[in-house]
Every structure is written in structure tokens, then in C-alpha cells.
Design an enzyme around this catalytic site. Structure first.
Site, short mmCIF file in Angstrom:
data_model
loop_
_atom_site.label_atom_id
_atom_site.label_comp_id
_atom_site.label_asym_id
_atom_site.label_seq_id
_atom_site.Cartn_x
_atom_site.Cartn_y
_atom_site.Cartn_z
N THR A 20 0.78 -1.30 -0.08
CA THR A 20 0.11 -0.01 0.08
C THR A 20 0.88 1.32 -0.11
OG1 THR A 20 -1.83 -1.10 1.19
CG2 THR A 20 -1.76 1.27 1.24
N SER A 63 1.35 -7.29 -1.04
CA SER A 63 1.93 -8.26 -0.40
C SER A 63 1.24 -9.57 -0.22
CB SER A 63 2.21 -7.68 1.27
OG SER A 63 0.84 -7.52 1.75
N THR A 66 1.01 -4.22 4.28
CA THR A 66 0.85 -4.45 5.67
C THR A 66 0.11 -5.88 5.68
OG1 THR A 66 -1.17 -3.30 5.35
CG2 THR A 66 0.69 -2.14 6.32
N ASP A 67 -0.37 -6.28 4.59
CA ASP A 67 -1.52 -7.63 4.69
C ASP A 67 -0.48 -8.75 5.39
OD1 ASP A 67 -3.69 -6.15 4.29
OD2 ASP A 67 -4.02 -6.91 2.30
#
Length: 302
Positions: free
Chosen positions: A12, A54, A85-86
Site C-alpha cells: 500500500t 503483499s 501490511t497484509d
């Protein structure tokens, strides 16, 4: 002036809106353009390694990140990995185990909003990550929302809030103060001999136990190398599933037990149902997070 390597992998933080939704398009140089203050206290070089959401990262991609750190370890004082971040928690855990006794700071960061978006957390997180990378504290850490979290303890708790991450089981290793200084809570790890795990086994399956899971489900897993079962509470196998899990273990599958609870971990000695699971050969993962357990199993530590 300290030398930092920024390893850009997408996520992101590197996204822009496209006809198909947010997609990572920014390279490392574009991310650094938003942080002119960095030039005053460190020199940052860029390695544009990947440009992926990710969600699409594989164990092979994570090993590529680890090898990039390892191969450049003598040239830089610290490393910052810009990451989605996932699955950041999975990468942090694997790097923690693969980069054994790493003697440089290896810092993962990302953002919940893209760099350049109104109100984005990206500039702060990337700047804080660089601050942590020049701190001299060796090890793998994630830096997000003013918190420094050990790589083996990172959990993403929320899919959209800015404060999306927590440190499992212990407070964050450090807090980043408003003036940019760090207040460390955890003592530094004693120095060891750094090494890189060359090969991992990604064949680890995570199974979430539900109350009415059919015993026949486990027959399809016979012979699979490693299965982690997320069980209820302190851990154990329901009586109606015991024969099925015992058969899975006898087929050659290594079975591990963890808890679905975010705190407290698995304790197979607490209840009879847990002791029965241990007796049949299941291995307790104790206080490990799911991500840390996956990484440890992949690296052959369990």
C-alpha cells in the site's frame, strides 16, 4: 553518516489508484522524495526488489528479501524494507528466523494509506523506520504507528485503522517519541554469530478447528509434511477427532497445536484433552504467534 539500504517490495505504501483499484507502482526513489529530512542524518540507497501487493508474496519472495539483506550486510549500517501490511507479520517472522543472529537493524514498515494520500501514515512510518535502522539495535523489527515490534511478535489486528499492529505477548520493544528519539523497553539481544538459513520448507498447512469439523477432513492431509492445528483455548483435540488426528500423525505428518486466542498461547498440560493430544504425538507451539510458528517450522526449528 550512516548508510541505509531501502528495499522496496510494493504494498500500500507504494500504491496509486488504477482502474482496477489500488496497485503498487511507486519505486523506492519515489518513496524517498516524500522524506527530504532524511538527507540530514543518513544516506539511503535503494534496491527496487519487488513491486507486489503483499498478498501475492511467496516464501520464495521472502527468501529473496532475506538474501538481499544478507548479501549487502557488510556494506550498510541498517536495512529498511517497505512492505505491504497484509502479510508484513509473516515476512517479519520469517526474516527473524532466516537471518539468524543478524548483527544489523532490519526494519520492516508499511502504511495503511498510500504515500502521498491525504492523511497518510506512510511518511511517518518510513521516517520512523529509518530512525530505527540507524539506532544500531541489531535484529528484525517492524516499525508502525510509533511502535517498534520484534519480528517474531508482530500481529496485524485491524484491516483499516492506522494503529493496525500489536506486539503479541509483550509490550513493543520500543516507542518512537514525538522528537524522533527511541525509548527502548526490551534489552538488546546478546551478540551471536550471524548466519543465513539457506533452505526452508514452505509445505506447512494451517487448519483452523471449528466445532463441527468432519473427521474425514484429515484423511486428505495424510503424508503432508507439517500441519498446524489452531485449536480452542489452551489447546487440545476434541475426542471425536482424536482417531483422525492420530491417523494423520501415523501417516508421517508432523502435527503442531496452537491456540486461536491472541493471548495466552497453547498449554497441553492444563486439561486432559490437551494431555491426550500430546500423548498421541502432537507438539505444542506454546506462546508462539501463528506467523512465528509457521516460520520456525519452515526453518526446521520445531
Amino acid at each position: 553518516m550512516q548508510q541505509i539500504l531501502l528495499i522496496a517490495t510494493g504494498g500500500t505504501i507504494a500504491c496509486r489508484e488504477t482502474a482496477q483499484g489500488l496497485a503498487p507502482v511507486l519505486d523506492g526513489a519515489a518513496l524517498l522524495q516524500e522524506l527530504p529530512a532524511l538527507r540530514a542524518w543518513c544516506t539511503v540507497s535503494v534496491c527496487d526488489l519487488l513491486r507486489l501487493d503483499s498478498t501475492d508474496l511467496t516464501a520464495g519472495d521472502r527468501m529473496q528479501i532475506a538474501r538481499t539483506v544478507w548479501e549487502n550486510r557488510a556494506r550498510y549500517d541498517g536495512f529498511v524494507i517497505a512492505h505491504g501490511t497484509d502479510t508484513l507479520s509473516y515476512t517479519a517472522a520469517l526474516l527473524h528466523h532466516v537471518l539468524r543472529e543478524i548483527d544489523k537493524p532490519v526494519i520492516l514498515t508499511g502504511s495503511m494509506l498510500p504515500m502521498g494520500a491525504p492523511g497518510s501514515d506512510a511518511p511517518r512510518n518510513l521516517l520512523d523506520a529509518c530512525r530505527t535502522a540507524v539506532s544500531g539495535r541489531a535484529g528484525v523489527f517492524a516499525v508502525l504507528h510509533g511502535k517498534v515490534i520484534e519480528g517474531c511478535r508482530v500481529i496485524k489486528r485491524h484491516s483499516s485503522e492506522m494503529d493496525a499492529f500489536l506486539s503479541a505477548g509483550t509490550p513493543p520493544a520500543a516507542a518512537i517519541n514525538p522528537d524522533g528519539t527511541l525509548t527502548w523497553q526490551a534489552p538488546p539481544q546478546p551478540p551471536g554469530t550471524p548466519s543465513l538459513v539457506q533452505q526452508i520448507d514452505p509445505h506447512v498447512l494451517l487448519v483452523k478447528l471449528i466445532p463441527d469439523l468432519a473427521p474425514s477432513f484429515f484423511q486428505a492431509l495424510h503424508g503432508y509434511p507439517h500441519v498446524i492445528i489452531e485449536t480452542f483455548g489452551a489447546g487440545g483435540v476434541p475426542a471425536r477427532l482424536e482417531d483422525a488426528v492420530r491417523g494423520l500423525i501415523r501417516s508421517g505428518t508432523r502435527v503442531y497445536i496452537t491456540s486461536q486466542c491472541t493471548e495466552g498461547g497453547a498449554d497441553l498440560h492444563k486439561y486432559e484433552v490437551g494431555r491426550r493430544a500430546e500423548k498421541m504425538g502432537a507438539v505444542s507451539l506454546g506462546l508462539r504467534t501463528t506467523e512465528d510458528a509457521l516460520a520456525a517450522v519452515m526453518c526446521g526449528e520445531l
